[in-house]
Motif scaffolding. Structure first.
Motif, PDB file in Angstrom:
ATOM      1  N   GLY A   1       0.737  -1.175  -0.010  1.00 52.03           N
ATOM      2  CA  GLY A   1      -0.244  -0.172   0.007  1.00 52.03           C
ATOM      3  C   GLY A   1       0.842   1.345   0.131  1.00 52.03           C
ATOM      4  O   GLY A   1       0.152   2.251  -0.157  1.00 52.03           O
ATOM      5  N   GLY A   2       2.136   1.142   0.080  1.00 52.47           N
ATOM      6  CA  GLY A   2       3.229   2.431   0.327  1.00 52.47           C
ATOM      7  C   GLY A   2       2.970   2.853  -1.290  1.00 52.47           C
ATOM      8  O   GLY A   2       2.686   2.305  -2.477  1.00 52.47           O
ATOM      9  N   LYS A   3       3.040   4.302  -1.234  1.00 52.71           N
ATOM     10  CA  LYS A   3       3.228   5.120  -2.633  1.00 52.71           C
ATOM     11  C   LYS A   3       4.644   5.950  -2.586  1.00 52.71           C
ATOM     12  O   LYS A   3       4.921   6.214  -1.633  1.00 52.71           O
ATOM     13  CB  LYS A   3       1.924   5.874  -2.643  1.00 52.71           C
ATOM     14  N   PHE A   4       5.076   6.141  -3.926  1.00 53.99           N
ATOM     15  CA  PHE A   4       6.128   7.085  -4.137  1.00 53.99           C
ATOM     16  C   PHE A   4       5.691   8.506  -4.615  1.00 53.99           C
ATOM     17  O   PHE A   4       4.774   8.422  -5.519  1.00 53.99           O
ATOM     18  CB  PHE A   4       7.165   6.195  -5.107  1.00 53.99           C
ATOM     19  N   ILE A   5       6.124   9.195  -4.244  1.00 57.04           N
ATOM     20  CA  ILE A   5       5.998  10.758  -4.450  1.00 57.04           C
ATOM     21  C   ILE A   5       7.168  11.042  -5.226  1.00 57.04           C
ATOM     22  O   ILE A   5       8.385  11.104  -4.856  1.00 57.04           O
ATOM     23  CB  ILE A   5       5.682  11.769  -3.663  1.00 57.04           C
ATOM     24  N   VAL A   6       7.061  11.411  -6.719  1.00 55.80           N
ATOM     25  CA  VAL A   6       8.294  11.719  -7.572  1.00 55.80           C
ATOM     26  C   VAL A   6       8.113  13.137  -7.734  1.00 55.80           C
ATOM     27  O   VAL A   6       7.365  13.808  -8.375  1.00 55.80           O
ATOM     28  CB  VAL A   6       8.030  10.947  -8.952  1.00 55.80           C
ATOM     29  N   PRO A   7       9.055  13.970  -7.559  1.00 57.88           N
ATOM     30  CA  PRO A   7       9.026  15.465  -7.136  1.00 57.88           C
ATOM     31  C   PRO A   7       9.532  16.009  -8.727  1.00 57.88           C
ATOM     32  O   PRO A   7       9.082  17.170  -8.918  1.00 57.88           O
ATOM     33  CB  PRO A   7      10.148  15.940  -6.339  1.00 57.88           C
ATOM     34  N   ILE A   8      10.250  15.286  -9.557  1.00 58.14           N
ATOM     35  CA  ILE A   8      10.696  15.798 -10.740  1.00 58.14           C
ATOM     36  C   ILE A   8      10.241  14.889 -11.987  1.00 58.14           C
ATOM     37  O   ILE A   8      10.053  13.598 -11.622  1.00 58.14           O
ATOM     38  CB  ILE A   8      12.285  15.733 -11.060  1.00 58.14           C
ATOM     39  N   GLY A   9       9.487  15.413 -13.094  1.00 60.50           N
ATOM     40  CA  GLY A   9       9.007  14.764 -13.985  1.00 60.50           C
ATOM     41  C   GLY A   9       7.629  14.846 -14.220  1.00 60.50           C
ATOM     42  O   GLY A   9       7.015  15.575 -13.305  1.00 60.50           O
ATOM     43  N   SER A  10       6.883  14.174 -14.926  1.00 58.76           N
ATOM     44  CA  SER A  10       5.406  14.165 -15.158  1.00 58.76           C
ATOM     45  C   SER A  10       4.777  13.328 -14.278  1.00 58.76           C
ATOM     46  O   SER A  10       3.363  13.723 -13.955  1.00 58.76           O
ATOM     47  CB  SER A  10       5.130  13.917 -16.762  1.00 58.76           C
ATOM     48  N   GLU A  11       5.149  12.116 -13.706  1.00 58.87           N
ATOM     49  CA  GLU A  11       4.481  11.415 -12.828  1.00 58.87           C
ATOM     50  C   GLU A  11       4.601  11.745 -11.382  1.00 58.87           C
ATOM     51  O   GLU A  11       5.633  11.735 -11.248  1.00 58.87           O
ATOM     52  CB  GLU A  11       4.920   9.882 -13.030  1.00 58.87           C
ATOM     53  N   ARG A  12       3.598  12.003 -10.692  1.00 56.44           N
ATOM     54  CA  ARG A  12       3.525  12.415  -9.217  1.00 56.44           C
ATOM     55  C   ARG A  12       3.619  11.487  -8.193  1.00 56.44           C
ATOM     56  O   ARG A  12       4.554  11.590  -7.464  1.00 56.44           O
ATOM     57  CB  ARG A  12       2.673  13.640  -8.863  1.00 56.44           C
ATOM     58  N   ILE A  13       2.788  10.792  -8.300  1.00 60.56           N
ATOM     59  CA  ILE A  13       2.390   9.768  -7.345  1.00 60.56           C
ATOM     60  C   ILE A  13       2.351   8.321  -8.033  1.00 60.56           C
ATOM     61  O   ILE A  13       1.579   7.941  -8.873  1.00 60.56           O
ATOM     62  CB  ILE A  13       1.196   9.932  -6.376  1.00 60.56           C
ATOM     63  N   LEU A  14       3.252   7.311  -7.325  1.00 65.13           N
ATOM     64  CA  LEU A  14       3.255   5.948  -7.933  1.00 65.13           C
ATOM     65  C   LEU A  14       2.942   5.014  -7.035  1.00 65.13           C
ATOM     66  O   LEU A  14       3.394   5.001  -5.911  1.00 65.13           O
ATOM     67  CB  LEU A  14       4.883   5.710  -8.606  1.00 65.13           C
TER      68      LEU A  14
END
Length: 417
Positions: free
Chosen positions: A404-417
């Protein structure tokens, strides 16, 4: 960072480091920041940290993007925490080194020299060919580590003077390599003179660096920190080497550290110029990298990214979510300090490099722990500071996402994975 103070050991440039023109226009100010690799021990947290301006200018003549303020390199590099052999890009550098050997090394008598060789990670692969190798790195702790690993390394800054010394003692080099180091060098002309002095007549200088275009395509502004004095593109580099009777004969783009440019240079006329060179110049001109308006627009987009990401993080904290940083790269400290993200948002940040574990991020004082702590912890979101290794990280941390954990990506077009 209110307790910090402007440090000594910094000076402001008045002209472009490639063409010498004084028409430098500032388009981005990331504030006064500590050095990106100046991680702190616990006993240093109460001591004011030295900070330096992080301002970016555009040369209206040759188009070089560069820092206005130059920190004394002896302050930045004499004791260094980055060890290339501990990074996830090992396959990239092995493939890169093997390709250099295959293309340009023809004899065991050939000499391959690496500028900014770190702990010898790249040269160790070159050494497998049986040719002679030499590293040059100013960080004494890292040069010592390389020498212990069997990679002969001079603990010094590369210069024309050092190049002459090496040429006298060991002969000229068939290959000179510079990985993520050319952008660190303030005197590009001394670099070019040294390279030309040290190369054989048919030798090649190959270097890789973050590509300026990536900043426009992915908003990778976190590659801006005090060590990175220039943000490289084909057009200004062509101008630099032409001034020293050298040609850029090939260029490649590689998806590492975002997107990196790999440049191949030689003495003038030694090799045919590949179409890739003019193709890249044409692409840069089509994207208007020669116009100031493009850079002022870039600064606006970076400010909008800050507002978006900070709002997202604060909203998640208000919902009671636990957020940690994933990775503690130097570039992450530019982002944390510019965004104003500290322990009010991130409980800690992870690392695998032993040299950073147990320390605190400069300016923002986020504790750095081993990644194994993250894997044992129950965390809602991981803020991916090491976004340039996104695919590697997602592969390694499948359990986190499955739980259930998610990654927040600060750079690029995808923000939450």
């Amino acid at each position: 960072m209110k307790d910090n103070r402007m440090a000594a050991g910094v000076r402001q440039i008045s002209s472009c480091r490639i063409c010498g023109n004084a028409s430098l226009v500032q388009f981005l100010d990331l504030g006064e920041q500590p050095l990106a690799n100046s991680f702190l021990r616990a006993d240093q947290l109460s001591t004011p940290e030295p900070v330096y301006p992080l301002r970016v200018v555009f040369c209206n003549d040759c188009g070089l993007v560069q820092l206005r303020d130059v920190v004394d390199p002896k302050i930045m590099f004499r004791d260094y925490l980055y060890f290339s052999s501990g990074m996830p890009a090992s396959k990239h550098f092995r493939d890169y080194a093997e390709s250099i050997v295959q293309k340009f090394i023809g004899s065991k008598d050939d000499l391959a020299v690496e500028i900014g060789s770190n702990d010898g990670h790249f040269l160790a692969v070159v050494k497998e060919s049986g040719c002679r190798i030499l590293g040059i790195d100013p960080a004494k702790n890292i040069a010592e580590s390389a020498n212990k690993r069997g990679i002969p390394t001079l603990p010094d800054f590369f210069s024309e003077k050092i190049a002459k010394h090496i040429a006298t003692k060991q002969g000229r080099a068939k290959v000179i390599v510079g990985n993520n180091v050319v952008a660190h060098i303030n005197n590009h002309h001394d670099l070019a003179k040294g390279v030309r002095e040290l190369l054989t007549d048919d030798g090649v200088f190959v270097f890789e660096a973050p590509y300026l275009l990536d900043m426009f395509e992915n908003l990778s502004f976190d590659t801006i920190y005090h060590e990175h004095l220039s943000y490289l593109a084909a057009r200004p580099l062509l101008r630099l080497f032409a001034q020293h009777d050298m040609d850029i004969f090939d260029v490649e783009i590689h998806p590492i550290q975002g997107n990196s440019i790999r440049v191949f240079a030689c003495k003038h006329g030694a090799r045919p110029i590949m179409p890739s060179v003019q193709n890249l110049v044409a692409k840069e001109l089509k994207l208007k990298l020669n116009q100031l308006d493009s850079y002022t627009d870039l600064a606006r987009r970076i400010a909008e990214l800050k507002a978006e990401v900070v709002s997202l993080l604060r909203d998640l904290k208000k919902q009671g979510k636990k957020i940690v940083g994933y990775g503690a790269p130097a570039k992450g400290n530019t982002l944390l300090n510019y965004f104003g993200i500290g322990i009010d948002i991130l409980d800690y940040s992870t690392e695998e490099l032993p040299s950073k574990i147990g320390l605190y991020t400069p300016g923002t004082h986020v504790p750095v722990v081993h990644v194994s702590e993250f894997r044992k912890d129950h965390t809602d979101y991981a803020f991916l500071l090491a976004w340039n290794y996104k695919n590697v990280v997602l592969e390694k941390e499948q359990n986190f996402r499955q739980n259930g954990g998610k990654f927040i990506v600060p750079i690029g077009s995808e923000r939450i994975l």
